[in-house]
Design a protein around this motif. Structure first.
Motif, PDB file in Angstrom:
ATOM      1  N   VAL A 139      25.493  39.285  50.636  1.00  0.00           N
ATOM      2  CA  VAL A 139      25.737  40.568  51.123  1.00  0.00           C
ATOM      3  C   VAL A 139      24.390  41.769  50.894  1.00  0.00           C
ATOM      4  O   VAL A 139      24.006  42.226  52.072  1.00  0.00           O
ATOM      5  N   GLU A 140      24.173  41.411  49.972  1.00  0.00           N
ATOM      6  CA  GLU A 140      22.811  42.436  49.572  1.00  0.00           C
ATOM      7  C   GLU A 140      21.589  42.005  50.442  1.00  0.00           C
ATOM      8  O   GLU A 140      21.049  42.785  51.049  1.00  0.00           O
ATOM      9  N   GLU A 141      21.338  40.638  50.627  1.00  0.00           N
ATOM     10  CA  GLU A 141      20.208  40.221  51.462  1.00  0.00           C
ATOM     11  C   GLU A 141      20.625  40.787  52.985  1.00  0.00           C
ATOM     12  O   GLU A 141      19.603  41.108  53.555  1.00  0.00           O
ATOM     13  N   LYS A 142      21.588  40.565  53.429  1.00  0.00           N
ATOM     14  CA  LYS A 142      21.938  40.735  54.828  1.00  0.00           C
ATOM     15  C   LYS A 142      21.846  42.397  55.018  1.00  0.00           C
ATOM     16  O   LYS A 142      21.226  42.876  55.888  1.00  0.00           O
ATOM     17  N   ALA A 143      22.281  42.900  54.005  1.00  0.00           N
ATOM     18  CA  ALA A 143      21.926  44.653  53.933  1.00  0.00           C
ATOM     19  C   ALA A 143      20.669  45.038  54.031  1.00  0.00           C
ATOM     20  O   ALA A 143      20.204  45.833  54.727  1.00  0.00           O
ATOM     21  N   ASP A 144      19.773  44.427  53.295  1.00  0.00           N
ATOM     22  CA  ASP A 144      18.359  44.734  53.380  1.00  0.00           C
ATOM     23  C   ASP A 144      17.689  44.307  54.578  1.00  0.00           C
ATOM     24  O   ASP A 144      16.843  44.905  55.157  1.00  0.00           O
ATOM     25  N   GLU A 145      18.059  43.348  55.298  1.00  0.00           N
ATOM     26  CA  GLU A 145      17.786  42.809  56.795  1.00  0.00           C
ATOM     27  C   GLU A 145      18.302  43.739  57.739  1.00  0.00           C
ATOM     28  O   GLU A 145      17.377  44.068  58.765  1.00  0.00           O
ATOM     29  N   LEU A 146      19.151  44.508  57.599  1.00  0.00           N
ATOM     30  CA  LEU A 146      19.831  45.589  58.543  1.00  0.00           C
ATOM     31  C   LEU A 146      19.220  46.840  58.339  1.00  0.00           C
ATOM     32  O   LEU A 146      19.285  47.745  59.480  1.00  0.00           O
ATOM     33  N   LYS A 147      18.308  47.175  57.239  1.00  0.00           N
ATOM     34  CA  LYS A 147      17.954  48.166  56.999  1.00  0.00           C
ATOM     35  C   LYS A 147      16.944  48.714  58.240  1.00  0.00           C
ATOM     36  O   LYS A 147      16.138  47.895  58.652  1.00  0.00           O
ATOM     37  N   GLY A 148      16.918  49.871  58.762  1.00  0.00           N
ATOM     38  CA  GLY A 148      16.200  50.324  59.892  1.00  0.00           C
ATOM     39  C   GLY A 148      16.754  49.843  61.330  1.00  0.00           C
ATOM     40  O   GLY A 148      16.043  50.142  62.194  1.00  0.00           O
ATOM     41  N   LYS A 149      17.560  48.974  61.203  1.00  0.00           N
ATOM     42  CA  LYS A 149      18.174  48.042  62.389  1.00  0.00           C
ATOM     43  C   LYS A 149      19.257  48.694  63.196  1.00  0.00           C
ATOM     44  O   LYS A 149      19.864  48.293  64.101  1.00  0.00           O
ATOM     45  N   ILE A 150      20.013  49.608  62.453  1.00  0.00           N
ATOM     46  CA  ILE A 150      21.352  50.044  62.945  1.00  0.00           C
ATOM     47  C   ILE A 150      21.174  51.765  62.929  1.00  0.00           C
ATOM     48  O   ILE A 150      20.291  52.235  62.422  1.00  0.00           O
ATOM     49  N   VAL A 192      38.013  44.617  61.091  1.00  0.00           N
ATOM     50  CA  VAL A 192      38.720  45.890  60.963  1.00  0.00           C
ATOM     51  C   VAL A 192      37.963  46.586  59.880  1.00  0.00           C
ATOM     52  O   VAL A 192      38.133  46.379  58.466  1.00  0.00           O
ATOM     53  N   LEU A 193      37.927  48.070  60.190  1.00  0.00           N
ATOM     54  CA  LEU A 193      37.419  48.886  58.995  1.00  0.00           C
ATOM     55  C   LEU A 193      38.395  50.262  58.971  1.00  0.00           C
ATOM     56  O   LEU A 193      38.684  50.557  60.253  1.00  0.00           O
ATOM     57  N   VAL A 194      38.877  50.411  57.815  1.00  0.00           N
ATOM     58  CA  VAL A 194      39.623  51.369  57.760  1.00  0.00           C
ATOM     59  C   VAL A 194      38.852  52.778  57.200  1.00  0.00           C
ATOM     60  O   VAL A 194      38.054  52.571  56.332  1.00  0.00           O
ATOM     61  N   SER A 195      38.899  53.771  58.048  1.00  0.00           N
ATOM     62  CA  SER A 195      38.063  54.988  57.862  1.00  0.00           C
ATOM     63  C   SER A 195      38.801  56.097  58.393  1.00  0.00           C
ATOM     64  O   SER A 195      39.708  55.938  59.052  1.00  0.00           O
ATOM     65  N   TYR A 196      38.211  56.935  57.938  1.00  0.00           N
ATOM     66  CA  TYR A 196      38.859  58.503  58.225  1.00  0.00           C
ATOM     67  C   TYR A 196      38.469  58.934  59.511  1.00  0.00           C
ATOM     68  O   TYR A 196      37.106  58.895  60.052  1.00  0.00           O
ATOM     69  N   PHE A 233      31.060  54.081  62.876  1.00  0.00           N
ATOM     70  CA  PHE A 233      32.022  53.616  63.964  1.00  0.00           C
ATOM     71  C   PHE A 233      31.316  53.059  65.003  1.00  0.00           C
ATOM     72  O   PHE A 233      31.676  51.810  65.463  1.00  0.00           O
ATOM     73  N   THR A 234      30.180  53.443  65.505  1.00  0.00           N
ATOM     74  CA  THR A 234      29.191  53.043  66.654  1.00  0.00           C
ATOM     75  C   THR A 234      28.711  51.443  66.067  1.00  0.00           C
ATOM     76  O   THR A 234      28.746  50.378  66.988  1.00  0.00           O
ATOM     77  N   ASP A 235      28.087  51.230  64.979  1.00  0.00           N
ATOM     78  CA  ASP A 235      27.673  50.092  64.414  1.00  0.00           C
ATOM     79  C   ASP A 235      28.772  49.061  64.364  1.00  0.00           C
ATOM     80  O   ASP A 235      28.358  47.690  64.656  1.00  0.00           O
ATOM     81  N   LYS A 279      36.987  46.721  65.039  1.00  0.00           N
ATOM     82  CA  LYS A 279      37.688  47.796  65.312  1.00  0.00           C
ATOM     83  C   LYS A 279      37.967  48.778  64.169  1.00  0.00           C
ATOM     84  O   LYS A 279      37.810  48.216  63.039  1.00  0.00           O
ATOM     85  N   VAL A 280      38.208  50.022  64.326  1.00  0.00           N
ATOM     86  CA  VAL A 280      38.266  50.917  63.152  1.00  0.00           C
ATOM     87  C   VAL A 280      39.634  51.690  63.115  1.00  0.00           C
ATOM     88  O   VAL A 280      39.990  52.205  64.275  1.00  0.00           O
ATOM     89  N   TYR A 281      40.308  51.186  62.182  1.00  0.00           N
ATOM     90  CA  TYR A 281      41.469  51.680  61.836  1.00  0.00           C
ATOM     91  C   TYR A 281      41.483  53.320  61.271  1.00  0.00           C
ATOM     92  O   TYR A 281      41.014  53.392  60.248  1.00  0.00           O
ATOM     93  N   THR A 282      41.995  54.476  61.873  1.00  0.00           N
ATOM     94  CA  THR A 282      41.794  55.637  61.317  1.00  0.00           C
ATOM     95  C   THR A 282      43.437  56.259  61.280  1.00  0.00           C
ATOM     96  O   THR A 282      43.485  57.436  60.500  1.00  0.00           O
ATOM     97  N   LYS A 283      44.327  55.867  61.757  1.00  0.00           N
ATOM     98  CA  LYS A 283      45.387  56.604  61.894  1.00  0.00           C
ATOM     99  C   LYS A 283      46.758  55.595  61.881  1.00  0.00           C
ATOM    100  O   LYS A 283      46.622  54.359  62.327  1.00  0.00           O
ATOM    101  N   LYS A 284      47.773  55.752  61.585  1.00  0.00           N
ATOM    102  CA  LYS A 284      48.975  55.231  61.502  1.00  0.00           C
ATOM    103  C   LYS A 284      49.361  54.346  62.884  1.00  0.00           C
ATOM    104  O   LYS A 284      49.863  53.050  62.879  1.00  0.00           O
ATOM    105  N   SER A 285      48.962  55.097  64.050  1.00  0.00           N
ATOM    106  CA  SER A 285      49.378  54.406  65.327  1.00  0.00           C
ATOM    107  C   SER A 285      48.548  53.080  65.632  1.00  0.00           C
ATOM    108  O   SER A 285      48.851  52.521  66.384  1.00  0.00           O
ATOM    109  N   HIS A 286      47.331  52.907  64.986  1.00  0.00           N
ATOM    110  CA  HIS A 286      46.726  51.780  64.979  1.00  0.00           C
ATOM    111  C   HIS A 286      47.302  50.482  64.444  1.00  0.00           C
ATOM    112  O   HIS A 286      46.760  49.599  64.495  1.00  0.00           O
TER     113      HIS A 286
END
Length: 143
Positions: free
Chosen positions: A72-83, A101-105, A113-115, A125-132
């Protein structure tokens, strides 16, 4: 099925009766869902700041948390400046753990959300509310 919790959701998530988080809690309990978590420094800091350490430990004991550390840490380093967002750690975790699935407000980080939805990255997909809940919180297929 696994999900990732965005830090901006912690306050709502800690209240199992919150209208939008109640389906997430029911999914964790009745559909054997899991929250994917990494013990990398960025996640540890965010969960501590969000007051989630005790709840994290409880969910780990209950089998509701899946720990993914390797790569995870290595992949995060690889993504810096690319997202677009500054949430390399979340995108990296999603990619390594194959979580869609990401749960976000709903007032959350639009760049994240875009990334997260970007088909060349996660394609999730991004879950933000009950209807999702019906279309995003399905039976456990957590890899």
């Amino acid at each position: 099925m696994c999900i990732i919790l965005d830090t901006n959701t912690f306050g709502k998530f800690k209240n199992p009766t919150d209208e939008d988080m109640e389906p997430v809690w029911k999914w964790l309990d009745s559909k054997n869902g899991k929250i994917v978590y990494s013990n990398t420094k960025k996640f540890e800091v965010e969960w501590e700041r969000g007051g989630m350490n005790h709840l994290r430990d409880q969910m780990m004991r209950a089998g509701q948390l899946k720990l993914v550390s390797e790569g995870v840490e290595e992949k995060a380093d690889e993504l810096k400046g690319k997202i677009t967002s500054n949430d390399e750690h979340i995108i990296a975790l999603a990619l390594i753990a194959r979580v869609k699935v990401l749960v976000s407000y709903r007032e959350g980080d639009r760049d994240l959300f875009t990334d997260f939805k970007n088909r060349e990255l996660v394609g999730g997909k991004v879950y933000t509310k009950k209807s999702h809940a019906r279309r995003m919180l399905t039976k456990d297929t957590c890899p």
